[in-house]
Scaffold this active site. Structure first.
Site, mmCIF file in Angstrom:
data_model
loop_
_atom_site.group_PDB
_atom_site.id
_atom_site.type_symbol
_atom_site.label_atom_id
_atom_site.label_comp_id
_atom_site.label_asym_id
_atom_site.label_seq_id
_atom_site.Cartn_x
_atom_site.Cartn_y
_atom_site.Cartn_z
ATOM 1 N N ARG A 202 18.095 -71.969 4.578
ATOM 2 C CA ARG A 202 17.588 -70.611 4.364
ATOM 3 C C ARG A 202 18.432 -69.785 3.389
ATOM 4 O O ARG A 202 17.932 -68.867 2.785
ATOM 5 C CB ARG A 202 17.389 -69.874 5.698
ATOM 6 C CG ARG A 202 16.284 -70.531 6.549
ATOM 7 C CD ARG A 202 15.846 -69.663 7.723
ATOM 8 N NE ARG A 202 15.095 -68.513 7.306
ATOM 9 C CZ ARG A 202 15.552 -67.288 7.212
ATOM 10 N NH1 ARG A 202 16.812 -67.030 7.538
ATOM 11 N NH2 ARG A 202 14.794 -66.301 6.813
ATOM 12 N N CYS B 165 26.028 -82.666 -1.724
ATOM 13 C CA CYS B 165 26.437 -82.704 -3.125
ATOM 14 C C CYS B 165 25.548 -81.773 -3.909
ATOM 15 O O CYS B 165 24.605 -82.199 -4.588
ATOM 16 C CB CYS B 165 26.335 -84.122 -3.651
ATOM 17 S SG CYS B 165 27.533 -85.162 -2.863
ATOM 18 N N GLU B 166 25.817 -80.492 -3.796
ATOM 19 C CA GLU B 166 24.935 -79.466 -4.330
ATOM 20 C C GLU B 166 25.742 -78.161 -4.283
ATOM 21 O O GLU B 166 26.085 -77.699 -3.185
ATOM 22 C CB GLU B 166 23.725 -79.401 -3.387
ATOM 23 C CG GLU B 166 22.605 -78.545 -3.804
ATOM 24 C CD GLU B 166 21.543 -79.298 -4.605
ATOM 25 O OE1 GLU B 166 21.424 -80.531 -4.472
ATOM 26 O OE2 GLU B 166 20.862 -78.640 -5.384
HETATM 27 N N1 LLP Z 1 1.057 -66.976 11.666
HETATM 28 C C1 LLP Z 1 0.910 -67.524 10.437
HETATM 29 C C2 LLP Z 1 -0.412 -67.811 9.946
HETATM 30 C C3 LLP Z 1 2.052 -67.802 9.677
HETATM 31 O O1 LLP Z 1 1.899 -68.316 8.465
HETATM 32 C C4 LLP Z 1 3.333 -67.522 10.193
HETATM 33 C C5 LLP Z 1 4.535 -67.823 9.431
HETATM 34 C C6 LLP Z 1 3.423 -66.975 11.488
HETATM 35 C C7 LLP Z 1 2.267 -66.704 12.183
HETATM 36 C C8 LLP Z 1 4.728 -66.662 12.150
HETATM 37 O O2 LLP Z 1 5.450 -65.694 11.463
HETATM 38 P P1 LLP Z 1 6.827 -65.152 12.082
HETATM 39 O O3 LLP Z 1 6.465 -64.378 13.337
HETATM 40 O O4 LLP Z 1 7.675 -66.326 12.382
HETATM 41 O O5 LLP Z 1 7.383 -64.303 11.021
HETATM 42 N N2 LLP Z 1 10.388 -70.282 6.446
HETATM 43 C C9 LLP Z 1 10.389 -68.839 6.310
HETATM 44 C C10 LLP Z 1 9.307 -68.209 7.130
HETATM 45 C C11 LLP Z 1 7.931 -68.717 6.795
HETATM 46 C C12 LLP Z 1 6.879 -68.119 7.660
HETATM 47 C C13 LLP Z 1 5.598 -68.857 7.488
HETATM 48 N N3 LLP Z 1 4.523 -68.377 8.280
HETATM 49 C C14 LLP Z 1 11.777 -68.328 6.709
HETATM 50 O O6 LLP Z 1 12.626 -69.117 7.070
HETATM 51 O O7 LLP Z 1 12.030 -67.128 6.651
#
Ligand code: LLP
Length: 432
Positions: A331, A362-363
């Site tokens: 992240r 290695c980055e």
């Molecule tokens: N519903 C849908 C359709 C989504 O696409 C997502 C997250 C959620 C719910 C849940 O969202 P949350 O409550 O977790 O914010 N990898 C990124 C976050 C990507 C979120 C993708 N979709 C990070 O590490 O910040």
């Protein structure tokens, strides 16, 4: 004192999570190691379930967005807490089914589900397929017909809202790969096609405006836009849809600079807007679905590492290298995400040492954090990075063929492994 109330310091000056000594956890399970507080996760689930009770008299469902952190144990917990589940791939669906999750409470998301995944989802009678585009609508209808079924569908709509978050995790605006656009008329076309489709039962509409959002306003705006769209659907087609899925995206605390509202406050405010919009536009109050992911698991988790080399470059910076990195937490390299940390075995000491916490890949960009304050650390110390319960294990990779860490859950002062540490044998298991 810490970013999550499941963290504390014991009489030995060690960091604890859920009352369990993290230095002992590191000694028992090795490092790197993800640790999650099951009790905290359950508390978060309950807050959302209660918010549906309080604000919609139970006429709704909180579903956990399992992309944040998915494994069989997590699916079981979510089911016990009476939530539904959002899955975005055959793999997440398979995990849920393996954990005995009732498929009628599973919502299948994704902007490009494969034909195999659709066949799997229809065969398993998932509760809702959240259809992203016209091509997919046709595929779902065809698959349902092939299996002699009628599939319950929700359409994902881009409500045209810019939420203030990192551009990579913004999804509600028109320039997004997700969903049917409202402004162009594509959304209404999709609705008409879904209504006309023989093997599809259109249940409602969905939107998700982004992730790690702290303001309530974009959620209020989204609710209003979606209710208005439901009214437009009623006016144009005569169909009064039953369900409105408002997505997830509620922010969590990674550092003291983050000030998330109580989730009950978000929910109450959005419910107020939703209900008055329903009155204003003359539609019945729908069955409301919310999809929190990060805010269920994020603050409940930490990652433990062991310090290796410490490289002090005078006038430049102090690199503290750990036995993990971008493989278990991508992240920082992806989003420049903020993290706080402590030296778990010196948690009662002052944080007076400025470091860059570096991974072992290695980055050059493989860092967990730059310019972070921590206690004076030396080789062998344990570092705990906070708020890693969401989008860490689930986004981990085997870059450099490094085995993934285990996930240890603590509950009621006891620890258990819920995902085993990968072995070198696991690393080569698919090599031929
Ligand atoms: N519903 C849908 C359709 C989504 O696409 C997502 C997250 C959620 C719910 C849940 O969202 P949350 O409550 O977790 O914010 N990898 C990124 C976050 C990507 C979120 C993708 N979709 C990070 O590490 O910040």
């Amino acid at each position: 004192m810490f970013v999550s109330d499941c963290l504390s310091v014991n009489e030995k000056g060690h960091l604890t999570i859920g009352g369990v000594d993290t230095v002992e956890l590191a000694a028992t399970y090795g490092t790197p190691c993800y640790v999650v507080d099951e009790d905290k996760i359950r508390e978060n689930c309950r807050a959302y379930v209660k918010s549906i009770e309080d604000n919609y008299a139970g006429n709704g469902l909180a579903i956990y967005a399992s992309k944040a952190f998915n494994c069989k144990a997590m699916c079981k917990i979510v089911n016990e807490e009476k939530m539904g589940l959002d899955v975005v791939s055959g793999g997440e669906l398979y995990t849920a089914i393996s954990a005995g999750f009732p498929t009628d409470k599973i919502f299948f998301h994704g902007n490009n589900k494969t034909l195999d995944e659709l066949e799997f989802a229809v065969r398993e009678n998932v509760g809702r397929i959240v259809v992203d585009n016209m091509y997919e609508l046709e595929n779902v209808n065809r698959e349902a017909k092939k299996q002699g079924k009628t599939v319950n569908v929700i359409l994902r709509i881009k409500p045209g809202i810019d939420a203030h978050t990192h551009s990579f995790i913004m999804t509600g605006q028109i320039d997004s790969k997700f969903g049917f656009a409202l402004e162009t008329g594509e959304a209404m076309q999709g609705i008409k096609a879904a209504i006309a489709a023989e093997n599809i039962c259109l249940k409602g509409v969905h939107c998700h405006i982004g992730s790690q959002i702290f303001e309530v306003m974009p959620f209020e705006h989204a609710a209003e836009v979606m209710v208005k769209f439901m009214a437009d659907i009623k006016a144009e087609t005569g169909a009064e849809l039953d369900e409105l899925d408002l997505g997830g995206g509620f922010g969590i605390k990674y550092s003291d600079a983050d000030k998330p509202l109580e989730y009950s406050e978000y929910m109450a405010t959005v419910a107020g807007v939703l209900k008055s919009a329903c009155e204003k536009y003359g539609v019945k109050t729908p069955f409301v679905i919310i999809e929190p992911g990060r805010s269920i698991a994020g603050s409940a988790g930490i990652t433990l590492y062991t310090v290796g080399a410490v490289k002090e470059i005078p006038g430049v910076r102090n690199y503290v290298s750990i036995d993990g990195g971008m493989g278990d937490n991508p992240r920082y390299i992806l989003y420049q995400a903020t993290y706080e940390m402590v030296c778990a075995n010196k948690a009662d000491k002052a944080k007076d040492y400025k470091i860059t916490l570096a991974g072992r890949c290695c980055e050059s960009g493989d860092l967990i954090q730059e310019n972070a304050m921590i206690q004076r650390v030396e080789p062998g110390d344990i570092v705990a990075v906070f708020s890693t319960g969401a989008y860490n294990y689930s986004m981990s990779s085997n870059y450099n063929r490094i085995p993934k860490p285990p996930v240890v859950m603590v509950s009621g002062g006891k620890a258990r492994v819920v995902v085993k540490r990968e072995t070198y044998e696991d690393i080569i298991r698919n090599d031929v």
